[in-house]
Design a protein around this motif. Structure first.
Motif, PDB file in Angstrom:
ATOM      1  N   CYS A  37      20.641  -5.666  -3.716  1.00  0.00           N
ATOM      2  CA  CYS A  37      19.677  -4.579  -3.898  1.00  0.00           C
ATOM      3  C   CYS A  37      19.182  -4.071  -2.554  1.00  0.00           C
ATOM      4  CB  CYS A  37      18.493  -5.082  -4.737  1.00  0.00           C
ATOM      5  SG  CYS A  37      17.237  -3.846  -5.091  1.00  0.00           S
ATOM      6  N   GLY A  38      19.356  -2.781  -2.295  1.00  0.00           N
ATOM      7  CA  GLY A  38      18.769  -2.178  -1.106  1.00  0.00           C
ATOM      8  C   GLY A  38      17.271  -2.046  -1.272  1.00  0.00           C
ATOM      9  N   VAL A  39      16.530  -2.236  -0.194  1.00  0.00           N
ATOM     10  CA  VAL A  39      15.062  -2.156  -0.219  1.00  0.00           C
ATOM     11  C   VAL A  39      14.598  -1.268   0.929  1.00  0.00           C
ATOM     12  CG1 VAL A  39      12.897  -3.439  -0.123  1.00  0.00           C
ATOM     13  CG2 VAL A  39      14.907  -4.473  -1.212  1.00  0.00           C
ATOM     14  N   VAL A  40      13.848  -0.222   0.599  1.00  0.00           N
ATOM     15  CA  VAL A  40      13.350   0.724   1.600  1.00  0.00           C
ATOM     16  C   VAL A  40      11.826   0.751   1.548  1.00  0.00           C
ATOM     17  CG1 VAL A  40      13.489   3.076   2.491  1.00  0.00           C
ATOM     18  CG2 VAL A  40      15.435   2.106   1.218  1.00  0.00           C
ATOM     19  N   LEU A  41      11.203   0.546   2.710  1.00  0.00           N
ATOM     20  CA  LEU A  41       9.748   0.458   2.820  1.00  0.00           C
ATOM     21  C   LEU A  41       9.290   1.055   4.146  1.00  0.00           C
ATOM     22  CD1 LEU A  41       9.362  -3.186   1.491  1.00  0.00           C
ATOM     23  CD2 LEU A  41       8.074  -1.245   0.568  1.00  0.00           C
ATOM     24  N   PRO A  42       7.990   1.352   4.305  1.00  0.00           N
ATOM     25  CA  PRO A  42       7.491   1.766   5.616  1.00  0.00           C
ATOM     26  C   PRO A  42       7.823   0.715   6.673  1.00  0.00           C
ATOM     27  CG  PRO A  42       5.829   2.178   3.953  1.00  0.00           C
ATOM     28  CD  PRO A  42       6.929   1.399   3.277  1.00  0.00           C
ATOM     29  N   ARG A  43       8.220   1.170   7.858  1.00  0.00           N
ATOM     30  CA  ARG A  43       8.654   0.251   8.905  1.00  0.00           C
ATOM     31  C   ARG A  43       7.541  -0.726   9.276  1.00  0.00           C
ATOM     32  NH1 ARG A  43      12.997  -0.567  11.623  1.00  0.00           N
ATOM     33  NH2 ARG A  43      14.006   1.310  10.799  1.00  0.00           N
ATOM     34  N   GLY A  44       7.932  -1.978   9.398  1.00  0.00           N
ATOM     35  CA  GLY A  44       6.995  -3.051   9.716  1.00  0.00           C
ATOM     36  C   GLY A  44       6.588  -3.868   8.512  1.00  0.00           C
ATOM     37  N   THR A  45       6.800  -3.333   7.311  1.00  0.00           N
ATOM     38  CA  THR A  45       6.443  -4.067   6.098  1.00  0.00           C
ATOM     39  C   THR A  45       7.190  -5.395   6.032  1.00  0.00           C
ATOM     40  OG1 THR A  45       5.972  -2.035   4.874  1.00  0.00           O
ATOM     41  CG2 THR A  45       6.473  -3.983   3.567  1.00  0.00           C
ATOM     42  N   VAL A  88      22.037   2.871  -9.239  1.00  0.00           N
ATOM     43  CA  VAL A  88      20.793   3.579  -9.552  1.00  0.00           C
ATOM     44  C   VAL A  88      19.710   3.197  -8.539  1.00  0.00           C
ATOM     45  CG1 VAL A  88      18.910   3.793 -11.234  1.00  0.00           C
ATOM     46  CG2 VAL A  88      21.282   3.834 -12.003  1.00  0.00           C
ATOM     47  N   ALA A  89      18.978   4.209  -8.053  1.00  0.00           N
ATOM     48  CA  ALA A  89      17.859   3.995  -7.137  1.00  0.00           C
ATOM     49  C   ALA A  89      16.556   4.290  -7.867  1.00  0.00           C
ATOM     50  CB  ALA A  89      17.987   4.903  -5.916  1.00  0.00           C
ATOM     51  N   VAL A  90      15.572   3.421  -7.672  1.00  0.00           N
ATOM     52  CA  VAL A  90      14.276   3.622  -8.316  1.00  0.00           C
ATOM     53  C   VAL A  90      13.154   3.537  -7.283  1.00  0.00           C
ATOM     54  CG1 VAL A  90      15.020   2.743 -10.560  1.00  0.00           C
ATOM     55  CG2 VAL A  90      14.008   1.159  -8.900  1.00  0.00           C
ATOM     56  N   GLU A  91      12.107   4.304  -7.517  1.00  0.00           N
ATOM     57  CA  GLU A  91      10.875   4.174  -6.753  1.00  0.00           C
ATOM     58  C   GLU A  91       9.909   3.318  -7.553  1.00  0.00           C
ATOM     59  OE1 GLU A  91       7.084   6.761  -5.026  1.00  0.00           O
ATOM     60  OE2 GLU A  91       8.771   7.802  -5.980  1.00  0.00           O
ATOM     61  N   LEU A  92       9.392   2.245  -6.940  1.00  0.00           N
ATOM     62  CA  LEU A  92       8.331   1.446  -7.537  1.00  0.00           C
ATOM     63  C   LEU A  92       7.021   1.861  -6.881  1.00  0.00           C
ATOM     64  CD1 LEU A  92       9.977  -2.119  -7.566  1.00  0.00           C
ATOM     65  CD2 LEU A  92      10.013  -0.381  -9.357  1.00  0.00           C
ATOM     66  N   TYR A  93       6.071   2.302  -7.691  1.00  0.00           N
ATOM     67  CA  TYR A  93       4.816   2.798  -7.142  1.00  0.00           C
ATOM     68  C   TYR A  93       4.001   1.680  -6.496  1.00  0.00           C
ATOM     69  CZ  TYR A  93       5.958   6.794 -10.152  1.00  0.00           C
ATOM     70  OH  TYR A  93       6.587   7.849 -10.757  1.00  0.00           O
ATOM     71  N   ALA A  94       3.063   2.061  -5.639  1.00  0.00           N
ATOM     72  CA  ALA A  94       2.219   1.086  -4.948  1.00  0.00           C
ATOM     73  C   ALA A  94       1.378   0.270  -5.924  1.00  0.00           C
ATOM     74  CB  ALA A  94       1.312   1.800  -3.943  1.00  0.00           C
ATOM     75  N   THR A  95       1.183   0.776  -7.127  1.00  0.00           N
ATOM     76  CA  THR A  95       0.406   0.073  -8.152  1.00  0.00           C
ATOM     77  C   THR A  95       1.252  -0.903  -8.957  1.00  0.00           C
ATOM     78  OG1 THR A  95       0.784   2.002  -9.566  1.00  0.00           O
ATOM     79  CG2 THR A  95      -1.332   1.870  -8.419  1.00  0.00           C
ATOM     80  N   ARG A 130       0.841  -1.196   0.000  1.00  0.00           N
ATOM     81  CA  ARG A 130       0.000   0.000   0.000  1.00  0.00           C
ATOM     82  C   ARG A 130       0.883   1.257   0.000  1.00  0.00           C
ATOM     83  NH1 ARG A 130      -3.784  -2.953  -1.377  1.00  0.00           N
ATOM     84  NH2 ARG A 130      -5.603  -3.404  -0.064  1.00  0.00           N
ATOM     85  N   SER A 131       2.090   1.102  -0.481  1.00  0.00           N
ATOM     86  CA  SER A 131       3.069   2.185  -0.454  1.00  0.00           C
ATOM     87  C   SER A 131       4.088   1.945  -1.554  1.00  0.00           C
ATOM     88  CB  SER A 131       3.797   2.202   0.896  1.00  0.00           C
ATOM     89  OG  SER A 131       4.424   0.936   1.113  1.00  0.00           O
ATOM     90  N   SER A 132       4.835   2.985  -1.887  1.00  0.00           N
ATOM     91  CA  SER A 132       5.965   2.805  -2.796  1.00  0.00           C
ATOM     92  C   SER A 132       7.064   1.991  -2.118  1.00  0.00           C
ATOM     93  CB  SER A 132       6.536   4.173  -3.199  1.00  0.00           C
ATOM     94  OG  SER A 132       5.680   4.853  -4.082  1.00  0.00           O
ATOM     95  N   GLU A 133       7.902   1.397  -2.944  1.00  0.00           N
ATOM     96  CA  GLU A 133       9.113   0.713  -2.491  1.00  0.00           C
ATOM     97  C   GLU A 133      10.299   1.343  -3.210  1.00  0.00           C
ATOM     98  OE1 GLU A 133       9.271  -3.637  -2.225  1.00  0.00           O
ATOM     99  OE2 GLU A 133      11.053  -3.598  -3.507  1.00  0.00           O
ATOM    100  N   ILE A 134      11.370   1.613  -2.474  1.00  0.00           N
ATOM    101  CA  ILE A 134      12.593   2.120  -3.073  1.00  0.00           C
ATOM    102  C   ILE A 134      13.580   0.973  -3.202  1.00  0.00           C
ATOM    103  CG2 ILE A 134      14.427   3.835  -2.956  1.00  0.00           C
ATOM    104  CD1 ILE A 134      11.531   4.975  -3.072  1.00  0.00           C
ATOM    105  N   ASP A 135      14.066   0.743  -4.417  1.00  0.00           N
ATOM    106  CA  ASP A 135      15.092  -0.270  -4.669  1.00  0.00           C
ATOM    107  C   ASP A 135      16.370   0.435  -5.093  1.00  0.00           C
ATOM    108  OD1 ASP A 135      13.286  -2.246  -4.107  1.00  0.00           O
ATOM    109  OD2 ASP A 135      13.022  -2.919  -6.171  1.00  0.00           O
ATOM    110  N   ILE A 136      17.480   0.049  -4.485  1.00  0.00           N
ATOM    111  CA  ILE A 136      18.782   0.638  -4.801  1.00  0.00           C
ATOM    112  C   ILE A 136      19.698  -0.473  -5.297  1.00  0.00           C
ATOM    113  CG2 ILE A 136      20.737   1.967  -3.940  1.00  0.00           C
ATOM    114  CD1 ILE A 136      18.908   2.962  -1.669  1.00  0.00           C
ATOM    115  N   ALA A 137      20.041  -0.429  -6.569  1.00  0.00           N
ATOM    116  CA  ALA A 137      20.867  -1.475  -7.172  1.00  0.00           C
ATOM    117  C   ALA A 137      22.330  -1.259  -6.812  1.00  0.00           C
ATOM    118  CB  ALA A 137      20.685  -1.472  -8.685  1.00  0.00           C
ATOM    119  N   ALA A 138      22.897  -2.209  -6.071  1.00  0.00           N
ATOM    120  CA  ALA A 138      24.332  -2.163  -5.777  1.00  0.00           C
ATOM    121  C   ALA A 138      25.115  -2.926  -6.844  1.00  0.00           C
ATOM    122  CB  ALA A 138      24.605  -2.755  -4.402  1.00  0.00           C
ATOM    123  N   THR A 139      24.428  -3.800  -7.559  1.00  0.00           N
ATOM    124  CA  THR A 139      24.972  -4.489  -8.725  1.00  0.00           C
ATOM    125  C   THR A 139      23.977  -4.306  -9.862  1.00  0.00           C
ATOM    126  OG1 THR A 139      23.842  -6.571  -8.200  1.00  0.00           O
ATOM    127  CG2 THR A 139      26.064  -6.266  -7.284  1.00  0.00           C
TER     128      THR A 139
END
Length: 211
Positions: free
Chosen positions: A157-165, A134-141, A92-101
């Motif tokens: 790949c780094g993954v950033v999401l709302p805490r608890g996800t 490169v870092a990308v935002e993936l939309y909730a859709t 129900r939120s965007s996800e940020i992915d950060i490619a380290a490779t």
């Protein structure tokens, strides 16, 4: 099968816009740290939702204050060896992915889920190449799952999401409607029968795509 979707596009191309956007973030510190981490055993994918050393970086403050508008977040990673789709999930939120490779994301649209049967045709999936750094935002859709490595190599790949996800649910709701897909906190998942993901809803129809 719609084979044109099986040739990876680049996230900097116009075709990525319905799924997300490339972010202007300085990710050098994160990339350096995660690449120094021990190698993942061959054939495994590891996901950690929250890693303390990532959350001590200056980029974590920027992600909290700007990207997520001061929402509490977690900064973890998904790393290992993968070359198949296996499942698709959404939040129900965007996800940020950060490619380290260098890596490839297999993506779809929530609008293409058949909500009568909660199935999704894998023929609709598109693949996108994300260059290292490169870092990308993936939309909730956007439907997504574990990245794929290039030429059988390990991806990180780094993954950033709302805490608890992605934490365990306190109680599984009734098995009606969209609740069938609720797999973890803020995580709805549709798996392919070949993935054998325990307790998941098997609803991906078509080929279990691979690169």
């Amino acid at each position: 099968m719609n084979t044109k979707n099986l040739f990876p596009k680049n996230v900097r191309e116009e075709s990525f816009r319905p799924y997300g956007r490339v972010l202007d973030l300085r990710v050098d510190e994160f990339v350096e740290i995660i690449l120094e981490s021990p190698a993942i055993p061959k054939g495994r994918v590891v996901y950690e939702p929250s890693v303390k050393k990532f959350e001590m970086l200056s980029i974590f403050n920027e992600l909290t204050s700007k990207t997520f508008g001061e929402m509490p977040i977690e900064f973890g990673h998904c790393s290992g060896f993968n070359n198949k789709l296996n499942a698709l999930e959404y939040h129900r939120s965007s996800e940020i992915d950060i490619a380290a490779t260098d890596l490839i994301l297999m993506l779809g649209h929530r609008r293409d889920i058949d909500y009568k049967n909660f199935t999704y045709d894998t023929d609709k999936v598109e693949m996108f190449f994300v260059p290292a750094g490169v870092a990308v935002e993936l939309y909730a859709t956007t439907l997504h799952y574990a990245p794929c490595g290039i030429d059988g190599k390990e991806f990180r790949c780094g993954v950033v999401l709302p805490r608890g996800t992605n934490e365990n649910l306190s109680a599984k709701p009734d098995n009606e409607g969209e609740n069938k897909l609720l797999f973890a906190v803020n995580k709805w998942l549709i798996s392919h029968k070949e993935s054998n993901i325990e307790n998941s809803f098997v609803g991906l129809v078509g080929k279990n795509l691979e690169i």
